[in-house]
Design a protein around this motif. Structure first.
Motif, PDB file in Angstrom:
ATOM      1  N   GLN A 166       0.813  -1.224   0.000  1.00 15.87           N
ATOM      2  CA  GLN A 166       0.000   0.000   0.000  1.00 15.87           C
ATOM      3  C   GLN A 166       0.844   1.271   0.000  1.00 15.87           C
ATOM      4  O   GLN A 166       0.304   2.370   0.048  1.00 15.87           O
ATOM      5  N   HIS A 167       2.187   1.105  -0.016  1.00 14.62           N
ATOM      6  CA  HIS A 167       3.113   2.256   0.002  1.00 14.62           C
ATOM      7  C   HIS A 167       2.866   3.144   1.219  1.00 14.62           C
ATOM      8  O   HIS A 167       2.878   4.378   1.119  1.00 14.62           O
ATOM      9  N   ARG A 168       2.672   2.500   2.389  1.00 15.81           N
ATOM     10  CA  ARG A 168       2.448   3.228   3.629  1.00 15.81           C
ATOM     11  C   ARG A 168       3.709   3.228   4.482  1.00 15.81           C
ATOM     12  O   ARG A 168       4.462   2.253   4.510  1.00 15.81           O
ATOM     13  N   GLN A 169       3.956   4.347   5.164  1.00 18.91           N
ATOM     14  CA  GLN A 169       5.093   4.411   6.077  1.00 18.91           C
ATOM     15  C   GLN A 169       4.804   3.595   7.340  1.00 18.91           C
ATOM     16  O   GLN A 169       3.649   3.356   7.700  1.00 18.91           O
ATOM     17  N   VAL A 170       5.888   3.178   8.019  1.00 23.86           N
ATOM     18  CA  VAL A 170       5.774   2.381   9.235  1.00 23.86           C
ATOM     19  C   VAL A 170       6.663   3.009  10.309  1.00 23.86           C
ATOM     20  O   VAL A 170       7.804   3.383  10.032  1.00 23.86           O
ATOM     21  N   ARG A 171       6.118   3.125  11.515  1.00 20.51           N
ATOM     22  CA  ARG A 171       6.914   3.582  12.658  1.00 20.51           C
ATOM     23  C   ARG A 171       7.392   2.354  13.424  1.00 20.51           C
ATOM     24  O   ARG A 171       6.579   1.539  13.874  1.00 20.51           O
ATOM     25  N   LEU A 172       8.716   2.206  13.559  1.00 11.32           N
ATOM     26  CA  LEU A 172       9.314   1.038  14.190  1.00 11.32           C
ATOM     27  C   LEU A 172       9.903   1.385  15.548  1.00 11.32           C
ATOM     28  O   LEU A 172      10.503   2.453  15.720  1.00 11.32           O
ATOM     29  N   SER A 173       9.737   0.473  16.490  1.00  8.78           N
ATOM     30  CA  SER A 173      10.530   0.470  17.715  1.00  8.78           C
ATOM     31  C   SER A 173      11.477  -0.711  17.571  1.00  8.78           C
ATOM     32  O   SER A 173      11.048  -1.864  17.575  1.00  8.78           O
ATOM     33  N   TYR A 174      12.772  -0.404  17.419  1.00  7.63           N
ATOM     34  CA  TYR A 174      13.724  -1.413  16.952  1.00  7.63           C
ATOM     35  C   TYR A 174      14.959  -1.443  17.835  1.00  7.63           C
ATOM     36  O   TYR A 174      15.528  -0.400  18.186  1.00  7.63           O
ATOM     37  N   TYR A 175      15.390  -2.674  18.196  1.00 10.07           N
ATOM     38  CA  TYR A 175      16.603  -2.843  18.988  1.00 10.07           C
ATOM     39  C   TYR A 175      17.817  -2.873  18.066  1.00 10.07           C
ATOM     40  O   TYR A 175      17.863  -3.663  17.119  1.00 10.07           O
ATOM     41  N   SER A 183      15.570   1.943  19.489  1.00 12.99           N
ATOM     42  CA  SER A 183      15.438   3.164  18.691  1.00 12.99           C
ATOM     43  C   SER A 183      14.020   3.286  18.141  1.00 12.99           C
ATOM     44  O   SER A 183      13.317   2.295  17.958  1.00 12.99           O
ATOM     45  N   GLU A 184      13.625   4.515  17.874  1.00  9.85           N
ATOM     46  CA  GLU A 184      12.341   4.817  17.245  1.00  9.85           C
ATOM     47  C   GLU A 184      12.622   5.479  15.907  1.00  9.85           C
ATOM     48  O   GLU A 184      13.429   6.403  15.835  1.00  9.85           O
ATOM     49  N   CYS A 205      15.213   4.278   5.684  1.00 11.59           N
ATOM     50  CA  CYS A 205      15.098   4.805   7.040  1.00 11.59           C
ATOM     51  C   CYS A 205      15.266   6.314   7.002  1.00 11.59           C
ATOM     52  O   CYS A 205      16.302   6.815   6.554  1.00 11.59           O
ATOM     53  N   HIS A 206      14.275   7.063   7.490  1.00 13.10           N
ATOM     54  CA  HIS A 206      14.352   8.519   7.456  1.00 13.10           C
ATOM     55  C   HIS A 206      15.305   9.055   8.521  1.00 13.10           C
ATOM     56  O   HIS A 206      15.835  10.166   8.370  1.00 13.10           O
ATOM     57  N   SER A 207      15.546   8.297   9.592  1.00 19.31           N
ATOM     58  CA  SER A 207      16.512   8.735  10.600  1.00 19.31           C
ATOM     59  C   SER A 207      17.930   8.668  10.053  1.00 19.31           C
ATOM     60  O   SER A 207      18.726   9.586  10.236  1.00 19.31           O
ATOM     61  N   ALA A 208      18.248   7.573   9.373  1.00 23.82           N
ATOM     62  CA  ALA A 208      19.590   7.401   8.810  1.00 23.82           C
ATOM     63  C   ALA A 208      19.730   8.036   7.443  1.00 23.82           C
ATOM     64  O   ALA A 208      20.850   8.218   6.949  1.00 23.82           O
ATOM     65  N   GLU A 209      18.573   8.349   6.803  1.00 24.14           N
ATOM     66  CA  GLU A 209      18.555   8.862   5.441  1.00 24.14           C
ATOM     67  C   GLU A 209      19.305   7.927   4.507  1.00 24.14           C
ATOM     68  O   GLU A 209      20.120   8.351   3.673  1.00 24.14           O
ATOM     69  N   ALA A 210      19.012   6.642   4.661  1.00 22.56           N
ATOM     70  CA  ALA A 210      19.672   5.608   3.860  1.00 22.56           C
ATOM     71  C   ALA A 210      18.862   4.317   3.982  1.00 22.56           C
ATOM     72  O   ALA A 210      18.079   4.154   4.919  1.00 22.56           O
ATOM     73  N   PRO A 211      19.038   3.396   3.021  1.00 26.04           N
ATOM     74  CA  PRO A 211      18.354   2.098   3.149  1.00 26.04           C
ATOM     75  C   PRO A 211      18.935   1.297   4.307  1.00 26.04           C
ATOM     76  O   PRO A 211      20.144   1.339   4.559  1.00 26.04           O
TER      77      PRO A 211
END
Length: 329
Positions: A166-175, A183-184, A205-211
C-alpha cells in the motif's frame, strides 16, 4: 485417518510444537489444530494424553499440565482444546550456569548431525544460551521469544507486507545491537527478505537517510501509518548479491579473531564475513557503529577474542582491558 506409528523422538518434537501453538492461540478446535500442525486429529488427541503427564518437577496434580479431555472425547464435548496450569511456559527460563553449559554441549553435539532446517533452529537456541551465559551471572535467564514462524512474527510480517503493497510508512521500535539501544524511527518499507535463517524488512530509514535492514525478531513494535512513503518505491535488495549491512560513514568494519568459546557471536550478531582458521578459530568481519559497544562485547569475551583491524580499535581495546584488570587487587 489413522495414526501412523512414530517413536518417542517424533512425539517430543510434536509436543514442543504443540504447546507453544496452543499457548499462543488459547482455545483451539481439535480439527483446526490438526490442520495447522499437519497431523491427524487422532494424533493430536494422543499427544494431548501424553501432555497430561508433563509439567513441573514433583509430579503432584498441581504440578502437571491440565487438558480438558472431556471436551474432546465425550459425545457432548465441543471439540475445543483447553490447556491450563501451563502459564509458566510463557515465563523466561532460568538456568544455573551448570545447566546452561550442559544444554549448550548437547545442542552442539546435535548440530553436527542435524539437517539444514534443524541446524538453523539449533543455532538460534545456541546464540541465546551462549549470549546469556557470557554475562557470567549466577543464574542464566533465557527469554524464549517467538519461535521462527511463530504467531507474532507471522502477523508482523503480514502487516509489513501489506504496508509495502500500500506504500504506507511504518513507525518502528527497533533494537540496535551495535549500539545496545532501542530506537524509534519512521521507514518507507520496500519488502521482506530472508538470509542466514533470519527475516528482514528492507526499508528506507528517514533517521539514517539511507536504506537499512531491520531483523523482524528485533522489532518490538511496528505501527503502519496513514502517511504514504516519501522515497521512490524500489524492490527489496537481494542479500545474496549485496551482502549484509554495507559500510557507511557512520560505521567501521572491524576484523576479530575468535576462539571456539566466542564463536556464538557469529550466530547472535549480523556479520559481514566469516573465515575459518586453525584450531576451530574464526576470523570475522563485523560492522560496528559504536566503539564503546564493541569494547563491552570484547571484555565479556576475553580472553577469547582479539581485534585484528583497525589498529586503533585494537589499541583502545587493549587499554580498556588493562583498566579492567587494574580494578582487581
Amino acid at each position: 485417518m489413522s495414526i501412523q506409528p512414530t517413536g518417542a523422538k517424533d512425539q517430543v518434537a510434536r509436543l514442543l510444537t504443540l504447546v507453544p501453538f496452543l499457548h499462543a492461540r488459547g482455545a483451539v478446535r481439535l480439527e483446526d489444530a490438526a490442520v495447522a500442525l499437519g497431523v491427524p486429529a487422532e494424533q493430536v488427541l494422543a499427544d494431548l494424553n501424553v501432555l497430561l503427564m508433563c509439567g513441573l518437577p514433583g509430579g503432584y496434580p498441581d504440578d502437571l499440565i491440565d487438558v480438558d479431555l472431556d471436551a474432546l472425547e465425550e459425545p457432548g464435548g465441543d471439540g475445543v482444546i483447553r490447556v491450563t496450569n501451563a502459564d509458566y511456559l510463557a515465563r523466561p527460563l532460568r538456568l544455573t550456569p551448570t545447566e546452561a553449559t550442559a544444554i549448550i554441549v548437547a545442542l552442539r553435539a546435535l548440530r553436527g548431525s542435524a539437517g539444514e532446517e534443524t541446524r538453523e533452529i539449533v543455532d538460534r537456541a545456541l546464540a541465546k544460551l551462549e549470549a546469556a551465559a557470557a554475562h557470567g551471572t549466577g543464574t542464566v535467564q533465557i527469554d524464549p521469544g517467538d519461535t521462527p514462524g511463530g504467531p507474532d512474527l507471522v502477523r508482523l510480517e503480514a502487516d509489513l507486507r501489506q504496508a509495502t503493497a500500500q506504500h504506507r510508512q511504518v513507525r518502528l521500535s527497533y533494537y540496535v545491537p551495535s549500539r545496545d539501544e532501542q530506537s524509534e524511527r519512521v521507514v518507507d518499507p520496500r519488502g521482506i527478505v530472508s538470509a542466514h535463517g533470519f527475516t528482514y524488512l528492507d526499508a528506507w530509514c528517514h533517521s539514517a537517510e539511507a536504506p537499512r535492514l531491520f531483523r523482524l525478531d528485533r522489532i518490538a513494535e511496528a505501527r503502519v501509518l496513514d502517511s504514504r512513503i516519501e522515497s521512490d518505491p524500489e524492490p527489496p535488495r537481494d542479500l545474496g548479491k549485496d551482502g549484509f549491512f554495507p559500510q557507511s560513514s557512520e560505521t567501521t568494519l572491524v576484523t576479530l579473531e575468535l576462539d571456539p568459546a566466542a564463536r556464538w557471536i557469529v550466530e547472535y550478531y549480523p556479520v559481514h564475513a566469516v573465515r575459518r582458521r586453525r584450531a576451530g578459530r574464526l576470523e570475522v568481519d563485523l560492522v560496528v557503529a559504536n566503539e564503546r559497544w564493541l569494547q563491552r562485547l570484547l571484555l565479556r569475551l576475553a580472553p577469547h577474542a582479539r581485534v585484528l583491524t583497525p589498529e586503533a580499535y585494537a589499541t583502545s581495546y587493549a587499554a580498556a582491558a588493562r583498566e579492567a584488570l587494574n580494578l582487581y587487587p
